[in-house]
Design an enzyme around this catalytic site. Structure first.
Site, PDB file in Angstrom:
ATOM      1  N   HIS A 196       1.435  -1.185  -0.167  1.00  0.00           N
ATOM      2  CA  HIS A 196       0.086   0.197   0.374  1.00  0.00           C
ATOM      3  C   HIS A 196       0.869   1.041  -0.291  1.00  0.00           C
ATOM      4  O   HIS A 196       1.901   1.271   0.662  1.00  0.00           O
ATOM      5  CB  HIS A 196      -1.174   0.021   1.217  1.00  0.00           C
ATOM      6  CG  HIS A 196      -1.840   1.062   1.036  1.00  0.00           C
ATOM      7  ND1 HIS A 196      -2.117   2.546   1.021  1.00  0.00           N
ATOM      8  CD2 HIS A 196      -3.313   0.497   1.249  1.00  0.00           C
ATOM      9  CE1 HIS A 196      -2.801   3.022   1.046  1.00  0.00           C
ATOM     10  NE2 HIS A 196      -4.159   1.944   1.385  1.00  0.00           N
ATOM     11  N   ARG A 209      -5.640   9.904  -0.126  1.00  0.00           N
ATOM     12  CA  ARG A 209      -5.619  10.800  -1.222  1.00  0.00           C
ATOM     13  C   ARG A 209      -7.410  11.032  -2.253  1.00  0.00           C
ATOM     14  O   ARG A 209      -7.385  12.032  -2.736  1.00  0.00           O
ATOM     15  CB  ARG A 209      -5.349   9.983  -2.065  1.00  0.00           C
ATOM     16  CG  ARG A 209      -3.898   9.775  -1.439  1.00  0.00           C
ATOM     17  CD  ARG A 209      -2.552   8.853  -2.325  1.00  0.00           C
ATOM     18  NE  ARG A 209      -2.742   7.913  -1.614  1.00  0.00           N
ATOM     19  CZ  ARG A 209      -3.024   6.677  -2.955  1.00  0.00           C
ATOM     20  NH1 ARG A 209      -2.865   6.642  -3.716  1.00  0.00           N
ATOM     21  NH2 ARG A 209      -3.026   5.030  -1.879  1.00  0.00           N
TER      22      ARG A 209
END
Length: 552
Positions: free
Chosen positions: A330, A350
């Site tokens: 990740h 994000r």
């Protein structure tokens, strides 16, 4: 607790200096340019950990003999059994059931519900507590094409593209076509999704998605899914098609009949240290991933029991594996404070507009690249470009500019949309609505696993599998939000498939450990010396100086 050090606070000022300009650009819909397909391939080959030659070992035995996997995985696949198969007496079973499910996270619990609904008595065994799994730790959301501008067709294309077209198309099709049905099922069970004031689902983008289809429950989507699944399971403990839950009871070996079909498993009670024999017409393996093997030394987001035990016992029984050389890192795992190293920072951060910045406060990548590409961009910025931010313990990271979220969407958005993360960092006197997060890629997901068909069936008769323990659904890279969907879609499919299989046979085959004996002979023939003992039920974090004094 003092929060960021003085040195790091000075570096944060560089990110703050560029923030007003970056916010204005984001408001105008202007973003850092995404990489081209050619650039993505180049970045992956050069910087992604999977592409390193070191740390690999060919497996010498079993269905995947000759294939090179991470050394930590190969050693376990070549392990010797915890049991002495010659001394185990299988005459009397402690439990008998139609369907035995090994692993009680999202996939196993969904499978239990589906098997029960399709007329089977179910035993659900789990290594730790019911729900202790990667499912409950998943944060950002679950993908589903349920908006007017979207469809399972576009979702399918995103899944295949995100996996670099290495996915099994039939599995990807099942995943995306079942998604709307699965979301409806969750709502029927009582899941509390994030919604707009009028009751419409709130959706956002994830990395690699062409449409907004990420459905969330704050930043605790996995925990909310696990809540409703576990509650429903506990309401179905009685009756002929009831579900019996055995906690702290991992499987250490499968049982097989003379023809090689599965006939149950041997469980080990972690509390009493007793072994239990379970006879079953069908078995589903849903034990999750291998993060606690710490491939290439990376920290992990995975729960404590994620040690690949399901793969080990299935492999001994003859199940084929695929894509086990592919691991997902990740992009945004915490690297500060030290107590949070490896902690997942959901992609939703994000998706809400936070950007990735280097030591000079500069953007260096499009923030919603697919995960493997985004990880490669961060590794490149830190190790080659040498613009990473150093932590007091010598780690490197980049800023994830979370204060941008409030700047874009209004004060209080971080607390509302990311409540768990806000609380986790306030413990260390860091307010992520005011200060950015410091992140670096962390071991997150096992891309490969047991090879399955559309209903979770494996090459071993009577053996099914679902969830992260399987391979093929996502290919060599998974997009955000498709793991929670995967565990539910294929958990339900495997549960139904196992129940139908159980109905089709008159009873359990007489149990044996012949496959374990045969595997032991293969280890000797292949010249595997001093194999480790497997499965590895729990990780061992004792430092070398302590291990020297552990004589047993």
């Amino acid at each position: 607790m003092s929060g960021y050090t003085g040195e790091l606070k000075e570096l944060i000022k560089k990110a703050e200096a560029t923030r007003p300009h970056r916010v204005e650009r984001a408001r105008r819909g202007e973003h850092f340019s995404a990489l081209t397909m050619e650039e993505r391939e180049r970045w992956l080959k050069r910087y992604h950990p999977d592409c390193k030659n070191e740390g690999r070992k060919k497996v010498g035995v079993g269905p995947n003999s000759g294939q090179a996997f991470p050394e930590e995985v190969s050693l376990l696949l070549e392990s010797k059994s915890i049991l002495d198969p010659e001394s185990v007496i299988l005459d009397n079973a402690d439990y008998t059931t139609d369907v035995l499910i090994i692993g009680a996270g999202g996939a196993g619990t969904a499978a239990a519900l589906a098997a029960s609904e399709n007329g089977s008595h179910v035993i659900l065994s789990t290594k730790l507590r019911h729900g202790d799994s990667n499912t409950v730790m998943a944060e950002g959301g679950i993908q589903c094409a349920d908006q007017e501008c979207d469809s399972p067709y576009f979702h399918y294309l995103d899944v295949m593209g995100g996996g670099h077209f290495t996915n099994d198309p039939a599995l990807a099709s099942a995943l995306t076509n079942d998604a709307p049905l699965t979301m409806g099922w969750l709502e029927e069970l009582g899941m509390m999704f994030d919604k707009l004031p009028g009751g419409r689902m709130k959706v956002r983008h994830g990395g690699g998605t062409s449409r907004k289809r990420m459905h969330s429950a704050g930043d605790m989507a996995g925990a909310e899914i696990m809540r409703v699944l576990r509650d429903e399971t506990r309401n179905r403990t009685n009756g002929i098609n009831g579900i019996k839950v055995l906690e702290f009871s991992p499987a250490v070996e499968l049982l097989t009949g003379k023809s090689g079909d599965v006939s149950g498993a041997i469980l080990y009670n972690l509390e009493t240290k007793e072994y239990y024999i379970v006879r079953a017409k069908a078995v589903i393996i849903s034990t999750g991933g291998f993060g606690r093997l710490h491939i290439q030394g990376f920290p992990t987001t995975n729960h404590y029991g994620a040690t690949a035990d399901g793969i080990v016992i299935a492999y001994r029984a003859g199940a084929e594996l695929r894509d086990m050389d592919s691991t997902q890192y990740h992009p945004t795992g915490a690297v500060y404070p030290e107590q949070n190293v490896g902690l997942l920072i959901t992609e939703k951060v994000r998706g809400l507009g936070a950007q990735l910045l280097n030591v000079d406060g500069e953007e260096f990548s499009f923030a919603l690249e697919p995960r493997d590409v985004e990880s490669s961009c961060i590794i490149r910025e830190c190790l080659e470009v040498q613009k990473g931010i150093p932590t007091p313990t010598g780690r490197l990271g980049v800023w994830l500019d979370s204060p941008m979220i409030d700047a874009l969407h209004g004060e209080g958005t971080v607390r509302k949309e990311l409540p768990a993360k806000h609380i986790q960092f306030r413990r260390y006197n860091i307010d992520i609505s005011k200060e950015p997060l410091l992140v670096y890629p962390t071991l997150h997901y096992q891309n490969g696993g047991i090879k399955i068909g559309e209903n979770g069936e494996t090459a071993v008769k009577g053996l099914f599998a679902a969830g992260e323990v399987t391979g093929g659904v996502h290919g060599r890279n998974r997009l955000m939000g498709n793991s929670l969907l995967d565990v539910l879609v294929f958990g339900k499919r495997a549960g139904k498939g196992a129940a139908e299989y159980a109905k089709s046979i008159p009873g359990c085959s007489a149990p044996t450990l012949e496959h374990v004996k045969r595997f032991g002979r293969e280890l000797k023939s292949a010249g595997v010396e001093n194999p480790v003992t497997g499965p590895l039920l729990l990780p061992d974090y004792a430092p070398p100086h302590v291990k020297k004094r552990q004589w047993d």
